[in-house]
Write an enzyme that holds these catalytic residues in place. Structure first.
Site, PDB file in Angstrom:
ATOM      1  N   ASN A 185      -9.970   0.014  -0.411  1.00  0.00           N
ATOM      2  CA  ASN A 185      -8.509   0.053  -0.343  1.00  0.00           C
ATOM      3  C   ASN A 185      -7.942  -0.489  -1.654  1.00  0.00           C
ATOM      4  OD1 ASN A 185      -5.801  -0.300   0.145  1.00  0.00           O
ATOM      5  ND2 ASN A 185      -6.061  -1.253   2.158  1.00  0.00           N
ATOM      6  N   HIS A 215      -3.329   7.335   2.426  1.00  0.00           N
ATOM      7  CA  HIS A 215      -3.718   6.035   1.857  1.00  0.00           C
ATOM      8  C   HIS A 215      -5.139   5.726   2.313  1.00  0.00           C
ATOM      9  CE1 HIS A 215      -3.946   1.914   0.844  1.00  0.00           C
ATOM     10  NE2 HIS A 215      -3.704   1.437   2.050  1.00  0.00           N
ATOM     11  N   CYS A 250       0.819  -1.222   0.000  1.00  0.00           N
ATOM     12  CA  CYS A 250       0.000   0.000   0.000  1.00  0.00           C
ATOM     13  C   CYS A 250       0.850   1.269   0.000  1.00  0.00           C
ATOM     14  CB  CYS A 250      -0.956   0.000   1.187  1.00  0.00           C
ATOM     15  SG  CYS A 250      -2.077  -1.405   1.168  1.00  0.00           S
TER      16      CYS A 250
HETATM   17  N1  ACO Z   1     -18.507  -8.740   8.499  1.00  0.00           N
HETATM   18  C1  ACO Z   1     -19.002  -9.096   9.687  1.00  0.00           C
HETATM   19  N2  ACO Z   1     -18.244  -9.500  10.702  1.00  0.00           N
HETATM   20  C2  ACO Z   1     -16.907  -9.538  10.506  1.00  0.00           C
HETATM   21  C3  ACO Z   1     -16.325  -9.180   9.299  1.00  0.00           C
HETATM   22  C4  ACO Z   1     -17.185  -8.782   8.260  1.00  0.00           C
HETATM   23  N3  ACO Z   1     -16.708  -8.415   7.040  1.00  0.00           N
HETATM   24  N4  ACO Z   1     -14.992  -9.295   9.389  1.00  0.00           N
HETATM   25  C5  ACO Z   1     -14.727  -9.724  10.643  1.00  0.00           C
HETATM   26  N5  ACO Z   1     -15.896  -9.878  11.321  1.00  0.00           N
HETATM   27  C6  ACO Z   1     -16.079 -10.324  12.686  1.00  0.00           C
HETATM   28  C7  ACO Z   1     -14.958 -11.216  13.162  1.00  0.00           C
HETATM   29  O1  ACO Z   1     -15.106 -12.538  12.662  1.00  0.00           O
HETATM   30  C8  ACO Z   1     -15.129 -11.140  14.644  1.00  0.00           C
HETATM   31  O2  ACO Z   1     -16.183 -11.961  15.032  1.00  0.00           O
HETATM   32  P1  ACO Z   1     -16.079 -12.799  16.397  1.00  0.00           P
HETATM   33  O3  ACO Z   1     -15.999 -11.754  17.475  1.00  0.00           O
HETATM   34  O4  ACO Z   1     -17.355 -13.574  16.389  1.00  0.00           O
HETATM   35  O5  ACO Z   1     -14.847 -13.618  16.275  1.00  0.00           O
HETATM   36  C9  ACO Z   1     -15.578  -9.678  14.843  1.00  0.00           C
HETATM   37  O6  ACO Z   1     -16.044  -9.229  13.566  1.00  0.00           O
HETATM   38  C10 ACO Z   1     -14.477  -8.765  15.320  1.00  0.00           C
HETATM   39  O7  ACO Z   1     -13.294  -9.079  14.568  1.00  0.00           O
HETATM   40  P2  ACO Z   1     -12.006  -8.198  14.680  1.00  0.00           P
HETATM   41  O8  ACO Z   1     -11.018  -8.599  13.614  1.00  0.00           O
HETATM   42  O9  ACO Z   1     -11.558  -8.143  16.099  1.00  0.00           O
HETATM   43  O10 ACO Z   1     -12.697  -6.831  14.271  1.00  0.00           O
HETATM   44  P3  ACO Z   1     -12.218  -5.373  14.411  1.00  0.00           P
HETATM   45  O11 ACO Z   1     -13.173  -4.616  15.218  1.00  0.00           O
HETATM   46  O12 ACO Z   1     -10.766  -5.286  14.728  1.00  0.00           O
HETATM   47  O13 ACO Z   1     -12.382  -4.902  12.906  1.00  0.00           O
HETATM   48  C11 ACO Z   1     -11.069  -4.575  10.965  1.00  0.00           C
HETATM   49  C12 ACO Z   1     -11.725  -5.584  11.852  1.00  0.00           C
HETATM   50  C13 ACO Z   1     -12.139  -3.657  10.392  1.00  0.00           C
HETATM   51  C14 ACO Z   1     -10.360  -5.287   9.813  1.00  0.00           C
HETATM   52  C15 ACO Z   1     -10.066  -3.746  11.822  1.00  0.00           C
HETATM   53  O14 ACO Z   1      -9.218  -4.582  12.515  1.00  0.00           O
HETATM   54  C16 ACO Z   1      -9.274  -2.846  10.990  1.00  0.00           C
HETATM   55  O15 ACO Z   1      -9.787  -1.843  10.493  1.00  0.00           O
HETATM   56  N6  ACO Z   1      -7.954  -3.122  10.807  1.00  0.00           N
HETATM   57  C17 ACO Z   1      -7.119  -2.394   9.932  1.00  0.00           C
HETATM   58  C18 ACO Z   1      -6.974  -3.235   8.744  1.00  0.00           C
HETATM   59  C19 ACO Z   1      -6.908  -2.494   7.455  1.00  0.00           C
HETATM   60  O16 ACO Z   1      -7.405  -1.413   7.253  1.00  0.00           O
HETATM   61  N7  ACO Z   1      -6.247  -3.141   6.534  1.00  0.00           N
HETATM   62  C20 ACO Z   1      -6.098  -2.624   5.247  1.00  0.00           C
HETATM   63  C21 ACO Z   1      -4.820  -3.074   4.724  1.00  0.00           C
HETATM   64  S1  ACO Z   1      -3.518  -2.410   5.656  1.00  0.00           S
HETATM   65  C22 ACO Z   1      -3.343  -0.926   5.170  1.00  0.00           C
HETATM   66  O17 ACO Z   1      -3.597  -0.633   4.042  1.00  0.00           O
HETATM   67  C23 ACO Z   1      -2.937   0.047   6.190  1.00  0.00           C
END
Ligand code: ACO
Length: 325
Positions: free
Chosen positions: A282, A252, A115
């Site tokens: 993204n 980004h 990214c």
């Molecule tokens: N829809 C519904 N539920 C979901 C989804 C989805 N698409 N994805 C995950 N869940 C669920 C999980 O399975 C989990 O369920 P559980 O509690 O029953 O196990 C629950 O949601 C919470 O999961 P977490 O991974 O802890 O969720 P979090 O609140 O951290 O959100 C997210 C996940 C949105 C990916 C967050 O961690 C985030 O924004 N991380 C940054 C990642 C990112 O932006 N990456 C892009 C690439 S990196 C970059 O470019 C910088």
């Protein structure tokens, strides 16, 4: 006396025609429009058509950037494509874009910093220009990320999209007392100890396959805001500016909450933050030049504005560039 600078001639963006909405994704995996919008601020993403490759997306963005710049393809002597999803393992996607533009001279190569790729590519092109290796560069971020997504994995498939953005920069000899212009400063970082927090489980040397994206989402989130703000401050310091001097912040476009978190930590008013993640998702290395092309086309970013670009991604890699438009 004069100083050598890389000035910005123009930008362009391209998005494939097909739009994939959150509602359509909810029919494919166990997710919902509400969850996606609330957690990452994405409503829809564009997906490349079958047979449409990263070089095709990059080519369309490049043509728009050349048109906006009033520069002909023949005048380009450096092409850098930042991509994680090349057409082939080799040759580089940049070589293919060069061929499609009908260019036979100069240099073409890819940069792989996920990214952060566009920010890395811009800093590289700027260095080549300042060191006399090139005079006019086409810097492209292009991705068909949809090809490395596991479309059954709801934790990753909702986050990404396809697209491309491009920028033309050129060498200028500015008088020492002339107003500054172009790329003022850049800072690039990486820390490979975090490689497995965001990676693809394939490659020519390991599995012989392209593989799929895996991510420890909360870990990525935890590192993102601090690393982004740190590199933004370093870049401002190098150029002798502060956050208050910025006209625009073009981050980004990974995730609305990361962008807002970084903006708040920097103390930037939200009106100065360019946000396209809702409609682009993204797009990895394409996200910064795509967001830039939107804000330039709609008249927000104007000549003379001070613009901070930043990105963070797999590796981890992160970086920023400060530009006087
Ligand atoms: N829809 C519904 N539920 C979901 C989804 C989805 N698409 N994805 C995950 N869940 C669920 C999980 O399975 C989990 O369920 P559980 O509690 O029953 O196990 C629950 O949601 C919470 O999961 P977490 O991974 O802890 O969720 P979090 O609140 O951290 O959100 C997210 C996940 C949105 C990916 C967050 O961690 C985030 O924004 N991380 C940054 C990642 C990112 O932006 N990456 C892009 C690439 S990196 C970059 O470019 C910088």
């Amino acid at each position: 006396m004069t100083k050598t600078r890389s000035i910005i001639r123009g930008v362009g963006g391209y998005l494939p025609e097909k739009v994939l909405t959150n509602a359509e994704l909810a029919a494919m995996v166990d997710t919902s429009d509400e969850w996606i919008q609330q957690r990452v601020g994405i409503k829809e993403r564009h997906i490349a058509a079958e047979g449409q490759y990263t070089s095709d997306l990059g080519l369309e963005a490049a043509k728009k950037a050349l048109e906006a710049s009033g520069v002909s393809a023949d005048d380009i002597d450096l092409i850098i494509v930042a991509t994680t999803t090349p057409d082939y393992t080799f040759p580089s996607t940049a070589s293919i874009v060069q061929m499609k533009l009908g260019i036979h001279h100069g240099m073409a190569f890819d940069i792989q910093a996920v990214c952060s790729g566009f920010v890395y590519a811009l800093a590289t092109a700027d260095s080549y220009i300042k060191n006399g290796l090139a005079t006019r560069a086409l810097v492209i971020g292009a991705e068909t990320f949809s090809r490395i997504i596991d479309w059954t994995d709801r934790t990753t498939c909702v986050l990404f999209g396809d697209g491309a953005g491009a920028m033309v920069i050129e060498k200028a000899e500015l008088a020492d007392d002339a107003p500054e212009q172009g790329v003022l400063a850049s800072a690039l970082r990486s820390d490979g100890h975090h490689w497995d927090k965001l990676y693809v489980d394939g490659g020519p040397s390991t599995t012989g396959t392209a593989g799929h994206v895996h991510m420890q989402g909360p870990e990525v989130f935890r590192h993102a805001v601090g690393k982004i703000t740190d590199v933004v401050y370093s870049t401002l310091d190098k150029a002798g500016y502060t956050v208050a001097d910025l006209d625009w912040f073009v981050p980004h476009q990974a995730n609305k909450r990361i962008i807002e978190g970084a903006g708040n930590k920097l103390g930037l008013p939200s009106e100065k933050v360019v946000m396209t993640v809702d409609i682009h998702a993204n797009t990895s290395a394409a996200s910064v030049p795509l967001a830039l092309s939107v804000a330039v086309a709609d008249g927000r970013i104007k000549s003379g504005d001070l613009v901070m670009l930043e990105a963070m991604g797999g590796g981890f890699t992160w970086g920023a560039s400060l530009i006087r438009w």
